[in-house]
Scaffold this motif. Structure first.
Motif, PDB file in Angstrom:
ATOM      1  N   LYS A 119       7.904   3.767   3.758  1.00  0.00           N
ATOM      2  CA  LYS A 119       7.016   4.925   3.887  1.00  0.00           C
ATOM      3  C   LYS A 119       5.557   4.520   4.093  1.00  0.00           C
ATOM      4  CE  LYS A 119       5.603   9.164   1.610  1.00  0.00           C
ATOM      5  NZ  LYS A 119       5.626   9.966   0.400  1.00  0.00           N
ATOM      6  N   SER A 120       5.071   3.566   3.314  1.00  0.00           N
ATOM      7  CA  SER A 120       3.662   3.174   3.433  1.00  0.00           C
ATOM      8  C   SER A 120       3.363   2.598   4.816  1.00  0.00           C
ATOM      9  CB  SER A 120       3.282   2.171   2.344  1.00  0.00           C
ATOM     10  OG  SER A 120       4.048   0.980   2.470  1.00  0.00           O
ATOM     11  N   GLN A 121       4.298   1.867   5.401  1.00  0.00           N
ATOM     12  CA  GLN A 121       4.097   1.321   6.746  1.00  0.00           C
ATOM     13  C   GLN A 121       4.029   2.434   7.784  1.00  0.00           C
ATOM     14  OE1 GLN A 121       3.501  -1.862   7.594  1.00  0.00           O
ATOM     15  NE2 GLN A 121       3.557  -2.421   5.446  1.00  0.00           N
ATOM     16  N   ARG A 122       4.898   3.438   7.636  1.00  0.00           N
ATOM     17  CA  ARG A 122       4.855   4.582   8.560  1.00  0.00           C
ATOM     18  C   ARG A 122       3.518   5.297   8.466  1.00  0.00           C
ATOM     19  NH1 ARG A 122       9.844   5.690   6.079  1.00  0.00           N
ATOM     20  NH2 ARG A 122       8.989   7.561   5.080  1.00  0.00           N
ATOM     21  N   GLU A 123       3.066   5.526   7.232  1.00  0.00           N
ATOM     22  CA  GLU A 123       1.819   6.258   7.031  1.00  0.00           C
ATOM     23  C   GLU A 123       0.622   5.510   7.607  1.00  0.00           C
ATOM     24  OE1 GLU A 123       1.849   6.849   2.799  1.00  0.00           O
ATOM     25  OE2 GLU A 123       3.132   8.632   2.940  1.00  0.00           O
ATOM     26  N   ILE A 124       0.524   4.214   7.333  1.00  0.00           N
ATOM     27  CA  ILE A 124      -0.597   3.410   7.836  1.00  0.00           C
ATOM     28  C   ILE A 124      -0.589   3.362   9.359  1.00  0.00           C
ATOM     29  CG2 ILE A 124      -1.510   1.049   7.975  1.00  0.00           C
ATOM     30  CD1 ILE A 124      -0.556   0.735   5.016  1.00  0.00           C
ATOM     31  N   THR A 125       0.576   3.132   9.935  1.00  0.00           N
ATOM     32  CA  THR A 125       0.693   3.049  11.389  1.00  0.00           C
ATOM     33  C   THR A 125       0.283   4.364  12.041  1.00  0.00           C
ATOM     34  OG1 THR A 125       2.464   1.419  11.169  1.00  0.00           O
ATOM     35  CG2 THR A 125       2.264   2.534  13.299  1.00  0.00           C
ATOM     36  N   CYS A 126       0.761   5.474  11.489  1.00  0.00           N
ATOM     37  CA  CYS A 126       0.401   6.778  12.055  1.00  0.00           C
ATOM     38  C   CYS A 126      -1.094   7.054  11.920  1.00  0.00           C
ATOM     39  CB  CYS A 126       1.219   7.890  11.385  1.00  0.00           C
ATOM     40  SG  CYS A 126       2.942   7.936  11.930  1.00  0.00           S
ATOM     41  N   GLN A 127      -1.688   6.696  10.796  1.00  0.00           N
ATOM     42  CA  GLN A 127      -3.125   6.911  10.613  1.00  0.00           C
ATOM     43  C   GLN A 127      -3.931   6.144  11.658  1.00  0.00           C
ATOM     44  OE1 GLN A 127      -4.060   5.833   6.570  1.00  0.00           O
ATOM     45  NE2 GLN A 127      -2.934   7.573   5.707  1.00  0.00           N
ATOM     46  N   ILE A 128      -3.559   4.892  11.887  1.00  0.00           N
ATOM     47  CA  ILE A 128      -4.286   4.077  12.872  1.00  0.00           C
ATOM     48  C   ILE A 128      -4.128   4.661  14.276  1.00  0.00           C
ATOM     49  CG2 ILE A 128      -4.329   1.823  14.026  1.00  0.00           C
ATOM     50  CD1 ILE A 128      -3.571   0.607  11.248  1.00  0.00           C
TER      51      ILE A 128
END
Length: 190
Positions: free
Chosen positions: A113-122
């Protein structure tokens, strides 16, 4: 100079990658670039092709690699030829504006989940329109429901479920022209 291979005399730029792990025994160093050689569990953490690909790229560019390993860690040094010659022809400058998206749709597929969130934010900050799902199966369902996207960003190893390559193959049956980037990130104990 003698490294993993014999390095001829010349001027080089050196890229050094090192860690502070337990090091590798000589048998591993001797076999590390062999296709499918791995000390990890096959099917769970990769194919054993990663360093084989590195070796092939280095060879294709006439570069060299050296490996130094002991109980303080492992160091990979990649020696790339340098030149003092100026490049022929026109020199192009990179404009930062060319790197920004124009609302292109990107589907991020990652089981963390954290990887998805960071990637989407960037990607959102760069002007892309993102959505994310947590598995290959969810990505296939997303594409069936919403149609293709401009780009799939797929994690290669997802647990549980199908991997990134299998996901991409199934999505291509639905949308044959679908573009994707399949990545493999280093996994740590969660």
């Amino acid at each position: 100079m003698k490294g993993y291979g014999t390095i001829s005399e010349g001027e080089y730029a050196v890229l050094t990658v090192l860690d502070n792990g337990p090091g590798m025994e000589q048998e591993t160093i001797d076999r590390i670039f062999e296709p499918f050689y791995t000390k990890r569990v096959m099917g769970r953490s990769g194919t054993g092709l990663g360093l084989t690909l590195v070796w092939n790229v280095i060879q294709d560019h006439g570069a060299y690699i050296d490996i130094i390993s002991n109980d303080q860690g492992t160091c990979f040094e990649i020696y790339c030829h340098t030149t003092r010659e100026m490049p022929a022809g026109r020199v192009y400058s990179l404009q930062m504006n060319n790197l920004f998206g124009q609302g292109e749709r990107v589907l991020v597929v990652d089981d963390v989940k954290s990887q998805r969130e960071i990637t989407c934010q960037i990607l959102d900050k760069l002007g892309y329109s993102t959505d994310s799902v947590s598995s290959g199966e969810a990505a296939i369902e997303y594409v069936r429901k919403h149609g293709g996207v401009d780009l799939l960003l797929l994690d290669m190893v997802m647990d549980p479920g199908i991997n990134g390559r299998e996901t991409y193959d199934q999505i291509k049956e639905i949308h044959p022209d679908q573009k994707a980037i399949i990545f493999k990130r280093l996994r740590r104990n969660r």
